[in-house]
Write a protein that holds these residues in place. Structure first.
Motif, PDB file in Angstrom:
ATOM      1  N   LEU A  41       0.831  -1.209   0.000  1.00  0.00           N
ATOM      2  CA  LEU A  41       0.000   0.000   0.000  1.00  0.00           C
ATOM      3  C   LEU A  41       0.861   1.253   0.000  1.00  0.00           C
ATOM      4  N   ILE A  42       1.902   1.274   0.844  1.00  0.00           N
ATOM      5  CA  ILE A  42       2.762   2.453   0.974  1.00  0.00           C
ATOM      6  C   ILE A  42       3.487   2.761  -0.330  1.00  0.00           C
ATOM      7  N   ILE A  43       4.092   1.744  -0.962  1.00  0.00           N
ATOM      8  CA  ILE A  43       4.818   2.012  -2.204  1.00  0.00           C
ATOM      9  C   ILE A  43       3.855   2.299  -3.349  1.00  0.00           C
ATOM     10  N   GLY A  44       2.651   1.710  -3.287  1.00  0.00           N
ATOM     11  CA  GLY A  44       1.651   1.998  -4.315  1.00  0.00           C
ATOM     12  C   GLY A  44       1.193   3.443  -4.260  1.00  0.00           C
ATOM     13  N   LEU A  45       0.888   3.905  -3.047  1.00  0.00           N
ATOM     14  CA  LEU A  45       0.510   5.309  -2.869  1.00  0.00           C
ATOM     15  C   LEU A  45       1.713   6.216  -3.121  1.00  0.00           C
ATOM     16  N   GLY A  46       2.917   5.699  -2.826  1.00  0.00           N
ATOM     17  CA  GLY A  46       4.134   6.475  -3.088  1.00  0.00           C
ATOM     18  C   GLY A  46       4.286   6.782  -4.564  1.00  0.00           C
ATOM     19  N   SER A  47       3.914   5.836  -5.430  1.00  0.00           N
ATOM     20  CA  SER A  47       4.001   6.088  -6.869  1.00  0.00           C
ATOM     21  C   SER A  47       3.074   7.231  -7.264  1.00  0.00           C
ATOM     22  N   GLY A  48       1.880   7.259  -6.669  1.00  0.00           N
ATOM     23  CA  GLY A  48       0.949   8.354  -6.955  1.00  0.00           C
ATOM     24  C   GLY A  48       1.461   9.678  -6.425  1.00  0.00           C
ATOM     25  N   PHE A  49       2.043   9.646  -5.219  1.00  0.00           N
ATOM     26  CA  PHE A  49       2.550  10.875  -4.600  1.00  0.00           C
ATOM     27  C   PHE A  49       3.712  11.465  -5.388  1.00  0.00           C
ATOM     28  N   PHE A  50       4.703  10.635  -5.710  1.00  0.00           N
ATOM     29  CA  PHE A  50       5.877  11.146  -6.425  1.00  0.00           C
ATOM     30  C   PHE A  50       5.543  11.525  -7.864  1.00  0.00           C
ATOM     31  N   TYR A  51       4.561  10.839  -8.441  1.00  0.00           N
ATOM     32  CA  TYR A  51       4.120  11.257  -9.772  1.00  0.00           C
ATOM     33  C   TYR A  51       3.441  12.623  -9.699  1.00  0.00           C
ATOM     34  N   ALA A  52       2.693  12.833  -8.618  1.00  0.00           N
ATOM     35  CA  ALA A  52       2.029  14.125  -8.425  1.00  0.00           C
ATOM     36  C   ALA A  52       3.050  15.248  -8.296  1.00  0.00           C
ATOM     37  N   LEU A  53       4.187  14.945  -7.666  1.00  0.00           N
ATOM     38  CA  LEU A  53       5.228  15.962  -7.508  1.00  0.00           C
ATOM     39  C   LEU A  53       5.761  16.443  -8.856  1.00  0.00           C
ATOM     40  N   TYR A  54       5.660  15.586  -9.879  1.00  0.00           N
ATOM     41  CA  TYR A  54       6.101  16.005 -11.210  1.00  0.00           C
ATOM     42  C   TYR A  54       5.306  17.225 -11.670  1.00  0.00           C
ATOM     43  N   SER A  55       4.009  17.209 -11.400  1.00  0.00           N
ATOM     44  CA  SER A  55       3.170  18.341 -11.783  1.00  0.00           C
ATOM     45  C   SER A  55       3.567  19.603 -11.027  1.00  0.00           C
ATOM     46  N   ILE A  56       3.965  19.432  -9.765  1.00  0.00           N
ATOM     47  CA  ILE A  56       4.352  20.581  -8.949  1.00  0.00           C
ATOM     48  C   ILE A  56       5.678  21.158  -9.441  1.00  0.00           C
ATOM     49  N   PHE A  57       6.689  20.302  -9.595  1.00  0.00           N
ATOM     50  CA  PHE A  57       7.987  20.771 -10.097  1.00  0.00           C
ATOM     51  C   PHE A  57       7.889  21.192 -11.565  1.00  0.00           C
ATOM     52  N   GLY A  58       7.129  20.431 -12.333  1.00  0.00           N
ATOM     53  CA  GLY A  58       7.024  20.703 -13.761  1.00  0.00           C
ATOM     54  C   GLY A  58       6.330  22.014 -14.076  1.00  0.00           C
ATOM     55  N   LYS A  59       5.467  22.466 -13.181  1.00  0.00           N
ATOM     56  CA  LYS A  59       4.737  23.710 -13.412  1.00  0.00           C
ATOM     57  C   LYS A  59       5.707  24.870 -13.594  1.00  0.00           C
ATOM     58  N   ALA A  60       6.744  24.920 -12.770  1.00  0.00           N
ATOM     59  CA  ALA A  60       7.745  25.989 -12.867  1.00  0.00           C
ATOM     60  C   ALA A  60       8.596  25.825 -14.124  1.00  0.00           C
ATOM     61  N   ALA A  61       9.001  24.592 -14.409  1.00  0.00           N
ATOM     62  CA  ALA A  61       9.854  24.343 -15.573  1.00  0.00           C
ATOM     63  C   ALA A  61       9.125  24.646 -16.874  1.00  0.00           C
ATOM     64  N   LEU A  62       7.846  24.275 -16.945  1.00  0.00           N
ATOM     65  CA  LEU A  62       7.075  24.479 -18.170  1.00  0.00           C
ATOM     66  C   LEU A  62       6.747  25.946 -18.418  1.00  0.00           C
ATOM     67  N   SER A  63       6.908  26.774 -17.394  1.00  0.00           N
ATOM     68  CA  SER A  63       6.679  28.211 -17.589  1.00  0.00           C
ATOM     69  C   SER A  63       7.860  28.852 -18.329  1.00  0.00           C
ATOM     70  N   LYS A  64       8.984  28.116 -18.396  1.00  0.00           N
ATOM     71  CA  LYS A  64      10.188  28.643 -19.056  1.00  0.00           C
ATOM     72  C   LYS A  64      10.607  27.849 -20.287  1.00  0.00           C
ATOM     73  N   TYR A  65      10.253  26.555 -20.313  1.00  0.00           N
ATOM     74  CA  TYR A  65      10.764  25.702 -21.379  1.00  0.00           C
ATOM     75  C   TYR A  65       9.659  24.889 -22.050  1.00  0.00           C
ATOM     76  N   ASP A  66       9.942  24.460 -23.273  1.00  0.00           N
ATOM     77  CA  ASP A  66       9.046  23.608 -24.041  1.00  0.00           C
ATOM     78  C   ASP A  66       8.909  22.257 -23.329  1.00  0.00           C
ATOM     79  N   SER A  67       7.767  21.606 -23.515  1.00  0.00           N
ATOM     80  CA  SER A  67       7.535  20.327 -22.845  1.00  0.00           C
ATOM     81  C   SER A  67       8.562  19.273 -23.263  1.00  0.00           C
ATOM     82  N   LEU A  68       9.034  19.337 -24.501  1.00  0.00           N
ATOM     83  CA  LEU A  68      10.064  18.398 -24.956  1.00  0.00           C
ATOM     84  C   LEU A  68      11.366  18.609 -24.193  1.00  0.00           C
ATOM     85  N   THR A  69      11.728  19.872 -23.984  1.00  0.00           N
ATOM     86  CA  THR A  69      12.945  20.196 -23.231  1.00  0.00           C
ATOM     87  C   THR A  69      12.841  19.659 -21.809  1.00  0.00           C
ATOM     88  N   VAL A  70      11.700  19.891 -21.194  1.00  0.00           N
ATOM     89  CA  VAL A  70      11.489  19.434 -19.818  1.00  0.00           C
ATOM     90  C   VAL A  70      11.567  17.914 -19.737  1.00  0.00           C
TER      91      VAL A  70
END
Length: 304
Positions: free
Chosen positions: A155-184
């Motif tokens: 359960l913990i590692i399964g939910l961990g996959s969802g949590f860390f995948y969600a972090l991509y959206s958080i970190f990616g939001k800043a990166a995508l404001s400056k760079y193309d999605s391919l670059t990111v």
């Protein structure tokens, strides 16, 4: 014509993500560990995506050194840990359960966005979170005494996959404001490769790579289930709004479940199938909410 084929391209891309369990499971049978499979995926994806970008638009390789912090977030903190949790979850439970727990990511995005960006928690969002909670409870076998019930570690590692995948959206939001999605995407996999490959122990598996079957699985993992779905999804996303694309992409756990059932003889209880439907429904509710507001959702598969 492009507008008509766009939903199909998105569905194909999501389906290709859904078959990743085939390559992962067979690599396990060849003696690879979860961390080694993660290393194989990010390294092959980095090679394939970099080659693609080189021919498509090499100028997209340009980034500012100080912006490397974005890719430490997307590549190391998110992608490496997300993939490790997902692949470990497949090994611990089943392909079906692993992918459904991965789809708790939108719920984590909603919570993190509230904490970090002060986004409002609407009635629909709260409803979706509650449905996700109930759905996950059913998926892990809370009403089942059968072998399909999930361990606490699973359960913990399964939910961990969802949590860390969600972090991509958080970190990616800043990166995508400056760079193309391919670059990111390219730098995400490059940073992930540099972080994990040296410590993965792949060197001890050199002899295994003399087996052509292994190379077929490696190419399938990096090209068929990573690069191709990204290209298809992104191409479709040019003609379909992100919220609708995210809803179409819920075909991914369905495909994963079919793969688990027909190829690996995985079975779930009735309650677990109901939980699966609830989790997918919660994703649709969240995306429909954003669609009505005309906003672009933080969570969509094209950036992963």
């Amino acid at each position: 014509m492009a507008n008509k084929t766009a939903p199909l391209l998105i569905a194909i891309g999501a389906s290709l993500w859904g078959i990743i369990g085939v390559f992962v499971t067979y690599l396990y049978e060849m003696g690879f560990t979860p961390i080694q499979v993660v290393a194989i995926r990010v390294l092959t994806a980095a090679i394939f995506m970099s080659t693609y970008l080189l021919f498509k638009n090499r100028h997209l390789f340009k980034i500012k050194p100080r912006d490397s912090r974005y890719f430490i977030g997307t590549g190391i903190i998110s992608i490496v840990l997300f993939n490790w949790c997902l692949f470990s979850s497949m090994e611990e439970s089943s392909i079906s359960i692993a992918f459904i727990l991965l789809y708790t990511a939108p719920a984590f995005v909603t919570i993190l966005s509230r904490i970090l960006f002060k986004e409002s928690l609407t009635f629909r969002k709260v409803t979706a979170l509650l449905i996700t909670l109930v759905g996950c409870s059913l998926v892990i076998g809370i009403f089942s005494n059968s072998a399909e019930s999930l361990s606490l570690y699973g359960l913990i590692i399964g939910l961990g996959s969802g949590f860390f995948y969600a972090l991509y959206s958080i970190f990616g939001k800043a990166a995508l404001s400056k760079y193309d999605s391919l670059t990111v995407t390219v730098y995400t996999f490059l940073f992930a490769s540099v972080a994990i490959v040296p410590f993965s122990g792949l060197g001890s598996m050199v002899a295994t790579f003399t087996n052509l079957k292994v190379w077929g699985l490696v190419i399938g993992l990096g090209f068929l289930s990573t690069m191709l779905p990204f290209i298809f999804y992104t191409k479709g996303l040019h003609h379909v709004e992100s919220s609708r694309a995210s809803i179409i992409a819920t075909i991914e756990p369905v495909v994963a479940s079919f793969i688990g059932f027909f190829i690996f003889n995985e079975t779930l209880s009735l309650w677990q199938y109901i939980g699966m439907i609830l989790v997918i429904s919660s994703v649709i509710i969240v995306q429909e909410s954003k669609k009505r507001k005309g906003a672009q959702p933080l969570y969509h598969k094209a950036e992963a």
